[in-house]
Every structure is written in C-alpha cells, then in structure tokens.
Scaffold this motif. Sequence first.
Motif, mmCIF file in Angstrom:
data_model
loop_
_atom_site.group_PDB
_atom_site.id
_atom_site.type_symbol
_atom_site.label_atom_id
_atom_site.label_comp_id
_atom_site.label_asym_id
_atom_site.label_seq_id
_atom_site.Cartn_x
_atom_site.Cartn_y
_atom_site.Cartn_z
ATOM 1 N N ALA A 22 -29.144 29.996 -34.792
ATOM 2 C CA ALA A 22 -29.795 30.178 -33.490
ATOM 3 C C ALA A 22 -31.307 30.155 -33.631
ATOM 4 C CB ALA A 22 -29.355 31.496 -32.865
ATOM 5 N N GLU A 23 -31.798 30.541 -34.806
ATOM 6 C CA GLU A 23 -33.249 30.556 -35.050
ATOM 7 C C GLU A 23 -33.826 29.156 -34.909
ATOM 8 O OE1 GLU A 23 -36.840 32.068 -35.590
ATOM 9 O OE2 GLU A 23 -35.066 33.324 -35.611
ATOM 10 N N LYS A 24 -33.005 28.129 -35.201
ATOM 11 C CA LYS A 24 -33.502 26.752 -35.131
ATOM 12 C C LYS A 24 -33.325 26.209 -33.715
ATOM 13 C CE LYS A 24 -33.309 25.721 -39.961
ATOM 14 N NZ LYS A 24 -32.746 24.950 -41.047
ATOM 15 N N ALA A 25 -32.095 25.970 -33.291
ATOM 16 C CA ALA A 25 -31.876 25.455 -31.942
ATOM 17 C C ALA A 25 -30.395 25.355 -31.666
ATOM 18 C CB ALA A 25 -32.524 24.078 -31.793
ATOM 19 N N SER A 80 -41.117 27.175 -30.473
ATOM 20 C CA SER A 80 -39.882 27.117 -29.683
ATOM 21 C C SER A 80 -39.810 25.815 -28.879
ATOM 22 C CB SER A 80 -39.774 28.325 -28.751
ATOM 23 O OG SER A 80 -40.761 28.290 -27.753
ATOM 24 N N VAL A 81 -40.945 25.365 -28.354
ATOM 25 C CA VAL A 81 -40.974 24.120 -27.581
ATOM 26 C C VAL A 81 -40.666 22.909 -28.478
ATOM 27 C CG1 VAL A 81 -42.530 22.526 -26.366
ATOM 28 C CG2 VAL A 81 -42.448 24.935 -25.700
ATOM 29 N N VAL A 82 -41.305 22.867 -29.638
ATOM 30 C CA VAL A 82 -41.043 21.752 -30.561
ATOM 31 C C VAL A 82 -39.571 21.737 -30.967
ATOM 32 C CG1 VAL A 82 -41.562 20.786 -32.845
ATOM 33 C CG2 VAL A 82 -43.427 21.666 -31.418
ATOM 34 N N ALA A 141 -34.193 19.226 -30.562
ATOM 35 C CA ALA A 141 -32.774 19.446 -30.276
ATOM 36 C C ALA A 141 -32.307 18.591 -29.109
ATOM 37 C CB ALA A 141 -32.535 20.926 -29.977
ATOM 38 N N TYR A 142 -33.150 18.476 -28.070
ATOM 39 C CA TYR A 142 -32.781 17.708 -26.884
ATOM 40 C C TYR A 142 -32.524 16.242 -27.235
ATOM 41 C CZ TYR A 142 -32.938 15.792 -22.162
ATOM 42 O OH TYR A 142 -32.619 15.138 -21.000
ATOM 43 N N PHE A 143 -33.363 15.706 -28.106
ATOM 44 C CA PHE A 143 -33.210 14.298 -28.505
ATOM 45 C C PHE A 143 -32.354 14.143 -29.760
ATOM 46 C CE2 PHE A 143 -37.148 14.234 -25.948
ATOM 47 C CZ PHE A 143 -36.739 13.302 -24.984
ATOM 48 N N ASP A 188 -33.556 15.561 -36.245
ATOM 49 C CA ASP A 188 -33.851 16.585 -37.249
ATOM 50 C C ASP A 188 -35.349 16.644 -37.505
ATOM 51 O OD1 ASP A 188 -31.177 17.255 -37.629
ATOM 52 O OD2 ASP A 188 -30.891 15.621 -39.063
ATOM 53 N N TYR A 189 -35.811 17.770 -38.012
ATOM 54 C CA TYR A 189 -37.223 17.897 -38.374
ATOM 55 C C TYR A 189 -37.344 18.633 -39.696
ATOM 56 C CZ TYR A 189 -36.393 22.530 -36.356
ATOM 57 O OH TYR A 189 -35.879 23.763 -36.068
ATOM 58 N N THR A 190 -38.437 18.373 -40.385
ATOM 59 C CA THR A 190 -38.754 19.124 -41.601
ATOM 60 C C THR A 190 -39.656 20.296 -41.225
ATOM 61 O OG1 THR A 190 -40.775 17.871 -42.038
ATOM 62 C CG2 THR A 190 -38.709 16.972 -42.951
#
Length: 322
Positions: free
Chosen positions: A3-6, A118-120, A125-127, A130-132
């Motif tokens: 949950a901490e991620k998205a 949180s916005v990033v 997540a919406y698209f 993944d991110y580093t």
Amino acid sequence: MSAEKATTTEKTAIGIAHSKLILIGEHAVVHGQPAIAIPFPLVGVESVVEQVPGTVKIDTTFYHGPLTLAPESLYGIVQCIQGTLEYLNMPCQDLLIRIKSSIPPGKGLGSSASVAISVVRSLFAYFNEDYTDEDLLRLANIAETFAHGAPSGIDTLTITSQSPVWYEKEHPIDFIELSDDFHFVVADSGRIGDTRLAVESVAHLVKMAPKKIHRKLERIGKLTHHAKQALEKKGKHILGHMLNEAQKELEALGVSDAGLNRLINFARKEGALGAKLTGGGNGGCIIALAQNEVHSRQLADKLRKFGAHAVWPFVLKGNKDK
C-alpha cells in the motif's frame, strides 16, 4: 505491491506517502554538516487519479479546478504533475487528481515532498508503469525545488524510506539501523514556520559572524554524530542529551521562539529524556524523546492538555537481535 507504493483499479489509481521529521541537524545540514531524518508514519498524503474528460484538474483542500489555473502555492505540484506526465510520455488531459493530506503544512513535516511523492506514485499506477527510486525522487524534487529553492533531498529520501536516514551533502546516503525501540512525541505549536526564511536568517548570521556561527553549526554536526551512535547502541539517555544540546545551539541561532521553548521546557519537566524543535523552527513542531511506551502516551496527553495544537506519540522500531 504494498500500500505504501500504490494500488490500482480500473480507471482509478491511488498513491500514498507518509511524512518525515528531522531528528537532529536542521540548519547545520545546509552548511555541510550531517543530519538525521526519520520517517513519520502517523500523518500522510493520498493521491487518487481518475479518468475525467477534458483538461487536467486537481482537487485539494483549498483549490478545485484546472491544473493551469492553480494558485501559486500549488505551482510546484503543478510542475511535478506536468513533469511526470511528460516523463511517462502521456498527454496532459482527461485526468482528475484528488489530493487528501493529513500533514499540517509549514510544520517541518515534509508536507510538500509527501504530496509530490503520492502524486507521482498515483500517476505511475494509473498508467500501469513501474518506477525506480531514482525516478520517484527526481520527479518529486521538481515540486521540492519550487517549495524550498535548492532542496537537500532529505525530505523525499526519508519519506520513501522505512529507516532513519543519515544525510550529509556530497556524501553517500546511509540508513541507520536501530538496536532498540525509541519512543517519541511530536507536538505542534499551532503556528506555521517559514523554512526558507529561517534558512536565510542563518545564512545571514554566517555572513555577519562566520567564525562564531560556523562553530555552532560544527557543534550541531558533532552532536548529530553522537546521536547516530546512540541510536545504534541503545543509548536513549545519550540521545536525549544530544537533542537538548542541539536545541541550545538552535536557540543561539535564533530559530527557536517562545512558543516552541515553552513546549520543550514543559516536555522536559514532565520527564522527556530530551526535547528540541524539529524542522525550520520559529513555529512548527517539537520532538521529545520519551522514556518508554507508557511514558510516551502520558507525555502526549500532558502536552495536549498544556495547549499543543496537535500531538502524536510514535515509536521507531529497532532490531532487537543486534
């Protein structure tokens, strides 16, 4: 995915972020000394992205409307949203971004960085991308640059961490492994501090009396080194003493004030092992080190009755096997 991620559902995505506190080293860190920051999970931000046709809109406590018409106070987050969409190679349209925060702004708790993170997270997540950690920090720091001028990066680093962060300019980031539980109480003075103004006031002192002020900043640096050892070696009484000594230097730098000093002195009188301001000062919050879990709850209750605007007891969990 934690949950901490998205979390993601169809046409909706959520990103969350906790807050942060500077334990010791504020102001000195700007001038090359180390600082210790700790994650503060009791307040945070949730960003929800939904598909809504038309121009990108944001919905916050004090503004709802098109991204392009947002007030100047939100300009950093506007740039962060635009920069993230550009990085994702997605058009800036058909989105509604709802931002809900329980972090009081202007209190040294990393509000702007938490909102950005949180916005990033919610946009990635919406698209379904993944991110580093590097992506997250770089994009979030777009907002931080607007909020603080030249941010150290300590806010975004600590907000994305579960461990205390050892930060020193132009040195590798280190994470502190705790050997014991440390119980803290954070109390809000109810007054907003201006970090940028406080940083500028210390910079002015450095110009006016460089030798004298550098000695004070170097002493805060030494206290921060001792505080790290105390965290690593079950030294809560030593840590408390370091917090008290750091507060003396911050008072001498002119970044504490009567309201903060009143809360700090009360916490010490009620048995805190140490207490000091946290963040920029001249408003904002204090942090007090309690003797144990029971004492932290008692101290929180007493600070609340004493007039603190808000109070949060919390614990940093240690590795008991060390």
